[in-house]
Design a protein around this motif. Sequence first.
Motif: not given
Length: 570
Positions: A116-117, A213-218, A278-282, A287-294
């Motif tokens: 995410a970061w 892992y297509s979500g990461i590429f996208k 906001l685009s970053w959050v969207w 595509f990834l879900g909220f995984e900032c803390g993982k």
Amino acid sequence: MKILRYLLVYRRFLLIVLTPLLLLPLPLEAECAYTLFVIAIFWLTEALPLAVSALLPAFMFPLFGIMGSKQVASAYFKDFHLLLIGVICLATSIEKWNLHKRVALKMVMLVGVNPAWLMLGFMVSCAFLSMWLSNTSAAAMVMPIVEAVAQQIIRAEAEADELEMSCSNGSTNPALELDGRHTLQFCLCHPHSAVIDTPSTIKWPEEYLKDKYSGIFKVMCLCVAYSATIGGLTTITGTSTNLIFTEHFNSRYPGCQCINFGSWFILSIPIAVIILLLSWVWLQWLFLGFECGKKKTSREEASSKVIQEEYKKLGPISYPETVTLVLFILMTLLWFTRDPGFIPGWSSLFPKYKSYITDSTAALVIGLLFFIIPAKTLPRTSNGENTVFDYTPLITWKEFQSCMPWEIAILVGGGFALADGCEVSKLSEWVASKLTPLGSLPLWLVILISCLIVTSVTEVASNPATITIFLPILSPLAEAIHVNPLFILIPATLCTSFAFLLPVANPANAIVFSYGHLTIMDMVKAGLGINIIGVAVVMLAIMTWIVPIFDLYTYPSWVPNIPTTNGTGL
């Protein structure tokens, strides 16, 4: 569309359509409107290159008796072009000496390598670069780095997944000792069995890795495309639409000198920052879900390794990079301090001809230095004397020519010619009289409608063509309903850059789409959300913090007097 393009470029098209009009005694307003219509069709369909279509006023206006050839020709080169030349000198040196790559990698290293970061780091670095370079250059530079990092993340994830699966599954191979250094276990029952490629790596089938892992590429591709566009909003030189608006506004309203580099930066930087976050959050949610803390150790190590290796390849900062950075900072400071508004700027040192100095003056002064300052220092002998060497400047004329967007320069010139033709033929006054009934609508609704229209058109037409078509229409609209023209022109200019839906909408989208990780629906789904975010933030800005910057609720004295019969709806 292909058939229409063929008809438009067919050699009999102009003869069939223009000949009757040349023979009919039509008023100048109608002839100018027809010229505008023909050029708009060519721009929207791109039947001819945009620059070629922009040359049509050069012969249509003289044939219709609207403007003389010399008068039209003078519109094709203005102060805007001098500013563009200075900026391209800077951009050429930045790209030649890889300063842009060093800045991008350093910024990504600062934010960390959590997915995410990491995405936010790429977005910030790409947006920063597009403030000073073209959006296309920023996306083209950052995208190869993003691709390498994403590939490394996938390899590390695949290896981690395989090791985890081999430990948890009941049917596994006996442990394999490879040279006594590495032990591998892999699952026999998994539909996509891993393949041992080397003693220390596991190789999954390429199609399986791409699907899983297509979500990461996208998300990595989209964050580059969108941040390149968002970053260009923040400076007058960041995108061609801002430049076109500035020149149009200063030409139409010469009594107002409120639009300059500093004022535009102040009004647009909060907009860009909010849209970027906001685009970053969207994109992350989509595509990834909220995984900032993982924490994903394999991902972080792989990403960090790639970025650090790329940065090490650049070596220590060189002399040309240092000089380019100093000139870049100097040019920026000259822009900001020329006429900041709240304090006297350096232009006040020339009180007799203060209005003669513009942002292009500073850009040209710095731009010329790139052709003078040598690209390397004088080497010295053991006794301290300078040796003779071949003199080479920071950039050469050929390098400048290869970076200079001549198409944009001619396109903008054609827009200026159209604007002058609308004034001379009185077409702008006629349009203003017809738009007067819109004064009965609330102002926010008029602004929203204009934003939605340009946002829709810019998805199928180029951004410069869209803003060039709409500025001569929206300026009379603002005058007709008796509001400050900036109330409508600023939001429309910003929304013209919101071409997020399709690969063909702008070059940055096309670059990331060419890597093959995205589908049309991926871009449409993500871009629709970014468009909504962008229009909402622009509407919030124009009704709040931009108002006191330009005192928008006061009808300015520098606007030409046009008779009106309706209120403003404020």
